[in-house]
Write a protein that holds these residues in place. Sequence first.
Motif, PDB file in Angstrom:
ATOM      1  N   VAL A 193       0.868  -1.173   0.000  1.00  0.00           N
ATOM      2  CA  VAL A 193       0.000   0.000   0.000  1.00  0.00           C
ATOM      3  C   VAL A 193       0.905   1.224   0.000  1.00  0.00           C
ATOM      4  O   VAL A 193       1.815   1.331   0.830  1.00  0.00           O
ATOM      5  CB  VAL A 193      -0.928   0.023   1.232  1.00  0.00           C
ATOM      6  CG1 VAL A 193      -1.719   1.328   1.278  1.00  0.00           C
ATOM      7  CG2 VAL A 193      -1.869  -1.170   1.207  1.00  0.00           C
ATOM      8  N   VAL A 194       0.705   2.121  -0.937  1.00  0.00           N
ATOM      9  CA  VAL A 194       1.557   3.296  -1.053  1.00  0.00           C
ATOM     10  C   VAL A 194       1.133   4.343  -0.027  1.00  0.00           C
ATOM     11  O   VAL A 194      -0.012   4.782  -0.001  1.00  0.00           O
ATOM     12  CB  VAL A 194       1.470   3.902  -2.469  1.00  0.00           C
ATOM     13  CG1 VAL A 194       2.296   5.191  -2.550  1.00  0.00           C
ATOM     14  CG2 VAL A 194       1.951   2.898  -3.500  1.00  0.00           C
ATOM     15  N   HIS A 195       2.082   4.735   0.822  1.00  0.00           N
ATOM     16  CA  HIS A 195       1.842   5.807   1.779  1.00  0.00           C
ATOM     17  C   HIS A 195       2.325   7.115   1.150  1.00  0.00           C
ATOM     18  O   HIS A 195       3.528   7.296   0.943  1.00  0.00           O
ATOM     19  CB  HIS A 195       2.589   5.538   3.084  1.00  0.00           C
ATOM     20  CG  HIS A 195       2.025   4.386   3.865  1.00  0.00           C
ATOM     21  ND1 HIS A 195       2.117   3.073   3.426  1.00  0.00           N
ATOM     22  CD2 HIS A 195       1.346   4.342   5.036  1.00  0.00           C
ATOM     23  CE1 HIS A 195       1.529   2.280   4.302  1.00  0.00           C
ATOM     24  NE2 HIS A 195       1.045   3.025   5.280  1.00  0.00           N
ATOM     25  N   VAL A 196       1.386   7.985   0.839  1.00  0.00           N
ATOM     26  CA  VAL A 196       1.701   9.187   0.067  1.00  0.00           C
ATOM     27  C   VAL A 196       2.699  10.098   0.776  1.00  0.00           C
ATOM     28  O   VAL A 196       3.643  10.589   0.159  1.00  0.00           O
ATOM     29  CB  VAL A 196       0.402   9.959  -0.256  1.00  0.00           C
ATOM     30  CG1 VAL A 196       0.710  11.344  -0.797  1.00  0.00           C
ATOM     31  CG2 VAL A 196      -0.412   9.176  -1.278  1.00  0.00           C
ATOM     32  N   GLU A 197       2.513  10.336   2.079  1.00  0.00           N
ATOM     33  CA  GLU A 197       3.436  11.211   2.806  1.00  0.00           C
ATOM     34  C   GLU A 197       4.849  10.650   2.782  1.00  0.00           C
ATOM     35  O   GLU A 197       5.824  11.378   2.602  1.00  0.00           O
ATOM     36  CB  GLU A 197       2.969  11.399   4.245  1.00  0.00           C
ATOM     37  CG  GLU A 197       1.820  12.363   4.409  1.00  0.00           C
ATOM     38  CD  GLU A 197       1.616  12.763   5.860  1.00  0.00           C
ATOM     39  OE1 GLU A 197       2.398  13.584   6.367  1.00  0.00           O
ATOM     40  OE2 GLU A 197       0.674  12.246   6.480  1.00  0.00           O
ATOM     41  N   GLU A 198       4.959   9.344   2.972  1.00  0.00           N
ATOM     42  CA  GLU A 198       6.274   8.700   2.957  1.00  0.00           C
ATOM     43  C   GLU A 198       6.907   8.797   1.579  1.00  0.00           C
ATOM     44  O   GLU A 198       8.114   9.043   1.447  1.00  0.00           O
ATOM     45  CB  GLU A 198       6.138   7.234   3.370  1.00  0.00           C
ATOM     46  CG  GLU A 198       7.470   6.491   3.433  1.00  0.00           C
ATOM     47  CD  GLU A 198       7.319   5.023   3.784  1.00  0.00           C
ATOM     48  OE1 GLU A 198       8.308   4.271   3.587  1.00  0.00           O
ATOM     49  OE2 GLU A 198       6.229   4.622   4.244  1.00  0.00           O
ATOM     50  N   LEU A 199       6.110   8.619   0.549  1.00  0.00           N
ATOM     51  CA  LEU A 199       6.620   8.693  -0.817  1.00  0.00           C
ATOM     52  C   LEU A 199       7.103  10.105  -1.146  1.00  0.00           C
ATOM     53  O   LEU A 199       8.171  10.292  -1.735  1.00  0.00           O
ATOM     54  CB  LEU A 199       5.539   8.266  -1.808  1.00  0.00           C
ATOM     55  CG  LEU A 199       5.924   8.279  -3.297  1.00  0.00           C
ATOM     56  CD1 LEU A 199       7.125   7.381  -3.563  1.00  0.00           C
ATOM     57  CD2 LEU A 199       4.734   7.854  -4.156  1.00  0.00           C
TER      58      LEU A 199
END
Length: 250
Positions: A193-199
């Motif tokens: 699952v892509v974590h937007v803030e982390e990306l």
Amino acid sequence: MNILLVFAFLFFVGSVFGWVLELFFRRFFSKNNPERKWINPGFCVGPYLPLYGSGLCVLYLIAGIRPYINLGNPISDTVALLLAMALAMTIIEYIAGVISYKGFRVRLWDYSNEWGNIQGIICPKFSLFWGMLGVAYYYLVHPNILDALDWLSHNLAMSFFIGVFYGVFVIDLVYSTHLLNTLKKLSEENKIVVHVEELKARIRKSHDERWIKYNFFLPFRSDTSLAQHIKAMKAAQKEQRANKKATKTM
């Protein structure tokens, strides 16, 4: 005044104000930004967050039913109204979170480490935050909202700018939806699952380390492909899980 213009104005104001609020929150308080960098808080390119725009429209509607609430005590009536505002904002947040998480395998925010969270999408801590925002709206904004709307009706130039805003917003929404579909495809390929803030933070850090200019309004643009960044994110998450497991067995 035309009701559609009223809600168009409220959505515009709420979206922009919410973006500014989140900009400062993520700069000074977010746990996902330990380096305290300025990071675009929105998924869209422009300076607006639709969740807050929708929320302001709902708060306006709820505040309008205040004269019809009669629990026998003015204080109880006001408390019930403010609780309804907090609940409504929490529901909006939950719907937005479910759509991004279930529909695109993307987490725009993650409350998994917060007490009492539900699916990492909502939690009591941020429901309290929504309640405080509702209080601020009811006492500071709503009493003046009719004056603002009256001013708008006599300043057609502002209506023009709102029209421009929606023209840009629609184009931005098409672009952002395309980006979401790209992230969904990559998340499915990598089974994460892509974590937007982390990306965003990962891309910014990569740019800073190589002295490459970072595009604030296009935070996903990079000379390194998104696929490579997501593979690196997957490896980092795997390492974090291994470290946690090792710590528990010690």
